[in-house]
Design a protein around this motif. Structure first.
Motif, PDB file in Angstrom:
ATOM      1  N   SER A 135       5.392   0.356   1.860  1.00 35.34           N
ATOM      2  CA  SER A 135       4.063   0.725   1.408  1.00 35.34           C
ATOM      3  C   SER A 135       4.010   0.799  -0.113  1.00 35.34           C
ATOM      4  N   LEU A 153      -3.383   2.990   0.421  1.00 40.44           N
ATOM      5  CA  LEU A 153      -2.062   2.374   0.406  1.00 40.44           C
ATOM      6  C   LEU A 153      -2.048   1.101   1.243  1.00 40.44           C
ATOM      7  N   SER A 154      -1.367   0.104   0.748  1.00 39.97           N
ATOM      8  CA  SER A 154      -1.065  -1.077   1.553  1.00 39.97           C
ATOM      9  C   SER A 154       0.231  -0.800   2.314  1.00 39.97           C
ATOM     10  N   ALA A 155       0.398  -1.433   3.454  1.00 39.78           N
ATOM     11  CA  ALA A 155       1.606  -1.197   4.251  1.00 39.78           C
ATOM     12  C   ALA A 155       1.931  -2.422   5.090  1.00 39.78           C
ATOM     13  N   HIS A 209      -0.251  -3.796  -6.774  1.00 41.58           N
ATOM     14  CA  HIS A 209       0.537  -4.874  -6.163  1.00 41.58           C
ATOM     15  C   HIS A 209       1.082  -5.758  -7.284  1.00 41.58           C
ATOM     16  N   LEU A 226       4.991   5.551   9.358  1.00 40.33           N
ATOM     17  CA  LEU A 226       3.587   5.384   9.712  1.00 40.33           C
ATOM     18  C   LEU A 226       3.094   6.606  10.486  1.00 40.33           C
ATOM     19  N   PRO A 227       1.783   6.893  10.396  1.00 40.84           N
ATOM     20  CA  PRO A 227       0.735   6.106   9.740  1.00 40.84           C
ATOM     21  C   PRO A 227       0.607   6.467   8.259  1.00 40.84           C
ATOM     22  N   VAL A 228      -0.072   5.569   7.510  1.00 38.08           N
ATOM     23  CA  VAL A 228      -0.429   5.844   6.122  1.00 38.08           C
ATOM     24  C   VAL A 228      -1.928   5.640   5.970  1.00 38.08           C
ATOM     25  N   ASP A 229      -2.476   6.194   4.913  1.00 38.98           N
ATOM     26  CA  ASP A 229      -3.901   6.060   4.626  1.00 38.98           C
ATOM     27  C   ASP A 229      -4.159   4.655   4.080  1.00 38.98           C
ATOM     28  N   ARG A 230      -4.698   3.769   4.902  1.00 41.90           N
ATOM     29  CA  ARG A 230      -4.891   2.378   4.507  1.00 41.90           C
ATOM     30  C   ARG A 230      -6.022   2.197   3.495  1.00 41.90           C
ATOM     31  N   THR A 231      -6.793   3.227   3.224  1.00 40.26           N
ATOM     32  CA  THR A 231      -7.812   3.107   2.181  1.00 40.26           C
ATOM     33  C   THR A 231      -7.206   3.242   0.791  1.00 40.26           C
ATOM     34  N   GLU A 242      -2.702   0.445  -3.243  1.00 44.30           N
ATOM     35  CA  GLU A 242      -3.577  -0.724  -3.141  1.00 44.30           C
ATOM     36  C   GLU A 242      -3.778  -1.410  -4.485  1.00 44.30           C
TER      37      GLU A 242
END
Length: 264
Positions: A175, A69-71, A181, A62-67, A178
């Motif tokens: 991760s 990637l899901s984590a 899944h 972490l961190p990852v780009d949550r826009t 998005e």
């Protein structure tokens, strides 16, 4: 599946220091027909591998780009300082960043700690990799702050480490993209979260089917339950009628024994 279709597989990327062995073993036990392929990737390049389709999921830092990637955060590592075994720092079990103020602290280009202000004195040049920085520590040129797993990964007999109590920590997460899944990703999520094979949150097993492709198990169970209720009700009804017919215990309506009338 036709002959042109590839068998299902799951590709898992992981960054240095992360050990996925336990989860891989559970995967192989639960899904023996779905091969799991492991690929080690640099921490800085893990997001790119996932977004480019090079892996289905990854154990990343972490961190990852949550826009994009899901984590799911899994754990946070302790930060340690790596030093030679004869270094003065080894006199203490734990140290603070302030204790390293006079030390040359190496800051490799692949550093995974989010420093707001670098500790110690900077080296003339930044090592390209953590492995290069470890070599410099062994040569007595400086100290190196890393997550505990990286200190263990680069273990050397001439080096040791001590916990740094107030340094930034590194978090590890599972991760995936998005928009990707998949069922197999959900299966791996269940494994890392410790779900059992029969967990209702995971994918449900397919119901049993007869030769003509129709579901059989559920219908047969329902028939048995219905039949059991009907049989039980009939028995209770029969028993009640029998008691009502014989409730006089052999006495006639006139009150005499054996049903004979009384003499006047």
């Amino acid at each position: 599946m036709t002959g042109s279709e590839a068998p299902p597989s799951f590709r898992l990327a992981y960054v240095p220091g992360v050990t996925p062995d336990k989860w891989v073993r559970i995967w192989n036990e639960r899904l023996p027909d779905v091969p799991l392929a492991l690929t080690q990737v640099p921490a800085a390049g893990a997001a790119g591998v996932l977004l480019d389709g090079g892996a289905d999921a990854g154990l990343v830092r972490l961190p990852v780009d949550r826009t994009l990637l899901s984590a799911i955060p899994l754990y946070t590592e302790t930060t340690v300082v790596l030093i030679p075994r004869d270094h003065l720092v080894t006199a203490a079990d734990e140290v603070t960043v302030a204790d390293l103020a006079d030390e040359i602290v190496l800051h490799p280009l692949d550093d995974v700690l989010g420093w707001e202000r670098l500790p110690g004195r900077p080296a003339l040049e930044r090592p390209a990799t953590t492995a290069d920085a470890v070599e410099l520590v062994a040569a007595g040129i400086g100290a190196l702050l890393v997550p505990l797993s990286l200190a263990r990964l680069h273990h050397r007999k001439d080096l040791t480490y001590r916990t740094v109590t107030d340094a930034p920590a590194s978090g590890v997460a599972l991760s995936w993209p998005e928009d990707a899944h998949t069922d197999l990703v959900e299966d791996f999520i269940g494994i890392v979260r410790g779900r059992t094979v029969n967990s209702t949150r995971g994918r449900q097993p397919e119901p049993a089917r007869s030769k003509d492709g129709k579901q059989t198990a559920g219908k047969q169970t329902a028939r048995k339950q219905t039949a059991g209720k009907q049989t039980g009700g009939a028995r209770r009804g029969t028993g009640g009628s029998h008691r009502g017919a014989t409730g006089g215990k052999g006495k006639g309506r006139s009150g005499g024994r054996g049903g004979k009338p009384r003499r006047p």
